[in-house]
Design an enzyme around this catalytic site. Structure first.
Site, short mmCIF file in Angstrom:
data_model
loop_
_atom_site.label_atom_id
_atom_site.label_comp_id
_atom_site.label_asym_id
_atom_site.label_seq_id
_atom_site.Cartn_x
_atom_site.Cartn_y
_atom_site.Cartn_z
N GLU C 85 0.85 -1.40 -0.03
CA GLU C 85 0.14 0.20 0.05
C GLU C 85 1.31 1.77 0.22
O GLU C 85 2.08 1.20 0.73
CB GLU C 85 -1.11 -0.40 1.14
CG GLU C 85 -2.06 -0.90 1.22
CD GLU C 85 -3.32 -0.81 0.43
OE1 GLU C 85 -2.82 0.21 -0.33
OE2 GLU C 85 -4.10 -1.89 -0.07
N ARG C 95 -17.45 -0.13 6.39
CA ARG C 95 -19.00 -0.96 5.96
C ARG C 95 -19.08 -1.52 6.48
O ARG C 95 -20.65 -1.77 6.25
CB ARG C 95 -18.83 -1.07 4.85
CG ARG C 95 -19.66 -1.70 3.79
CD ARG C 95 -18.81 -2.19 2.35
NE ARG C 95 -18.43 -3.12 1.95
CZ ARG C 95 -18.92 -4.44 2.63
NH1 ARG C 95 -20.20 -4.47 2.80
NH2 ARG C 95 -18.34 -5.61 2.69
N CYS C 148 -7.80 -2.41 8.67
CA CYS C 148 -6.36 -2.09 8.17
C CYS C 148 -5.49 -1.33 7.69
O CYS C 148 -4.50 -0.83 8.02
CB CYS C 148 -6.49 -3.21 6.20
SG CYS C 148 -6.71 -4.94 6.95
N HIS C 171 -1.66 -5.46 1.29
CA HIS C 171 -2.74 -6.47 1.49
C HIS C 171 -2.51 -7.39 0.94
O HIS C 171 -1.83 -7.46 -0.34
CB HIS C 171 -4.05 -5.48 0.30
CG HIS C 171 -4.53 -4.98 1.84
ND1 HIS C 171 -5.07 -3.15 1.96
CD2 HIS C 171 -5.22 -5.43 2.90
CE1 HIS C 171 -5.61 -2.69 2.44
NE2 HIS C 171 -6.22 -4.33 3.39
#
Lengths: 219, 219, 219, 219
Positions: C85, C95, C148, C171
């Site tokens: 990342e 979410r 994360c 990831h």
């Protein structure tokens, strides 16, 4: 009874299914009900999203309208383009129940029927004409195994016994209002889809035989 | 010279790039040039797809129009929805050359600037309003590292020094005519996109603070 | 207490979440517990998938192991590659609820903290080394807004106060056994992921500064 | 000549094509050459990626090994799972030239042959067994229109004349080293694929008739 004085083009769409309030395949079809396509009149007929019953209603429409061309439309959520289907297979395998709760698994559409029928629409010419008109399109090599493929197979079986009558099936994307309830889903506006149907019908009437043009898939 | 009698909303779009004949971000922006949005007048400005120069042109437009709201638009080929961006990062990393042949790799948009700026548009309210209007939309958490992010970052840096002026960036899908040349690409009709811009501007003016609503991503 | 005689590399993974029985990020991390990476010893630490608590456990691990390099790992279902990342943002927007039922929406990871931190891993060098080793990899420009990103941001904030200690986040895809329960999901075998972690750590130790190489996204 | 004392299972894979240095379908097939599968011996045969010639080589292998089971393997770049194919269609439509430069468009695999043949492998049982073993799998309803479908169709035509011999085709994902050169492509490790082939062959021998289990597609 005399034959129809005016040639007819039959376009079918489906009633809504899977809890959606509307089905773009029918919205598009009914938008062209009565449209004059180069001397032929479009007749739009809604089919139930039910195995068996959908094919019966199709038979009634064929008997009533004696069309020279038949184009079935069905929704393919997740697809981005207007996609003429290449082939219908003799297999019902429902991932979800239809609108009557029927969920056949690996049964024949017509027991003893051929394994498949190819579309008799000029699918390559249609894709080429759609793209030339600025409309996203490509050939699809699978119509799935739900009611769309069921109707497509039933249609081609009937047409195999009606020389001179051509037909096939087109899978269409969601409408924007549908995609707005399913984040991430691709869609195509109703006006775009209706124009795509016009181009499809005009091209289908104009090309009795398909053109030779790429459109296959590696897998 | 007196201040603008009428409040102004600035909408920017980009010139075409990567060999495309047109860019939906500009087609959508210019469609609303002069539109009255609840008492504010929309001014559409086209930006070059060139690192550095695009930010200069943006500065000129900010100086000329003194807008109370700024919405940058940019094309995101492959996306299916109208997507307000959450954050601009201080990084230029060009996968392809821009329209002047520049291709920066891992350089800062503004050396010494903050690592990122968050949009000051009510992005959740905008997504909610778009969906309610039947328009596919979702929040995006990356504006990439090309000229779109460059302009978005430059904009937010300027707005950080202009209290009371809010702004942000929205990535938009291809137009159908664009997708017709790139088989498989999702698209959204111009009329749909223009309506999405209207809803975006109305909502941005109506909500000074964003609503609390889901819209994050797991990764 | 004296400093560690042997330099340490800290690798974190997460406990399972979202009803999965295992989390590849932890399976991969623990596979290299105790591994000697060019003179440095790998310490694997499992973090809870809980906002706040995950950062506390990270702090404890940093205090205990005083690593010279820190690599956080997290699952990204749906991704096909091992993805370093680029940037952590100061935003929690869940979410789904975390493992403690917390579901923050648009709150800061650290109130008053910078909007973002860039990874201090040589992400381009890592991607290049992974591909050279036949391992699928690419740079990602968003770590999402769930736990994360939360841990990644917390890590970079700590490292900003620890000169000479570098770190970042990667990831990782599902394992095959995970994908077997989610039809259509891409996956990467455990052995492949463990080898990818070895290459990542070796490259991170070897390259104090990143190479200049493409890896950006248009959007 | 006497019949084979030991029953044989024939597995075919393809030579590389489209500029790739290797083809997973062959790497997987040859990994099990000579493997004893419940009393049957696996014979791996490489086919050229050439229309016509591939079918000739398949015929030679059928004549030589007189297998009781035949499983063709082919690469499907972009797919994430091990996918038994449901149906082979009588159509060659090549998007790219084959290894001999042949690029048929809309011609029959076998002029006058049936429109399609269904696999006689227990594809639902295979998918169920693969998933139970933690291996990602699903049924595919199109094998495309390139050399894979060509060989699949040719195989099923031959088997239609060999009562008691069953067969079909499976599309397989890229290997990781392949995906490492095509950013974004999903992949599956060789060891995972070889295990998937073992499960496929064991299940195919064990289930003379398929189970009744979901696996269809809406479209």
């Amino acid at each position: 009874m005399t034959p129809n004085a005016t040639p007819t083009v039959l376009v079918t769409g489906f009633e809504p299914f899977d809890n959606d309030p509307l089905n773009p395949s029918w919205e598009v079809a009914r938008a062209l009900e009565g449209w004059d396509c180069g001397g032929a009149t479009v007749r739009a007929v809604q089919l139930p999203c039910v195995f068996g019953l959908a094919a019966e209603r199709l038979d009634e429409a064929l008997a009533r309208w004696r069309p020279r061309l038949v184009v079935g439309l069905g929704l393919a959520g997740g697809r981005t383009e207007w996609q003429p289907e290449r082939v219908a297979i003799n297999c019902d395998d429902a991932r979800i129940p239809d609108n009557a709760g029927r969920q056949p698994v690996d049964t024949a559409v017509v027991p003893g029927g051929p394994a498949a029928y190819f579309s008799t629409l000029p699918i390559k010419a249609i894709v080429q004409a759609l793209r030339a008109a600025g409309l996203p399109a490509s050939v699809s090599n699978t119509a799935g195994t739900f009611v769309c493929n069921h109707v497509f197979y039933a249609l081609m079986l009937r047409l195999a016994g009606l020389p001179g009558v051509r037909g096939g099936f087109v899978h269409v994307p969601c409408l924007p209002e549908h995609a707005a309830r399913h984040p991430g889903a691709p869609s195509m506006a109703l006006a775009t889809q209706v124009e795509a149907l016009r181009v499809t019908l005009r091209t289908a009437l104009a090309f009795e035989n398909d053109i030779v043009a790429g459109g296959g898939q590696l897998h």
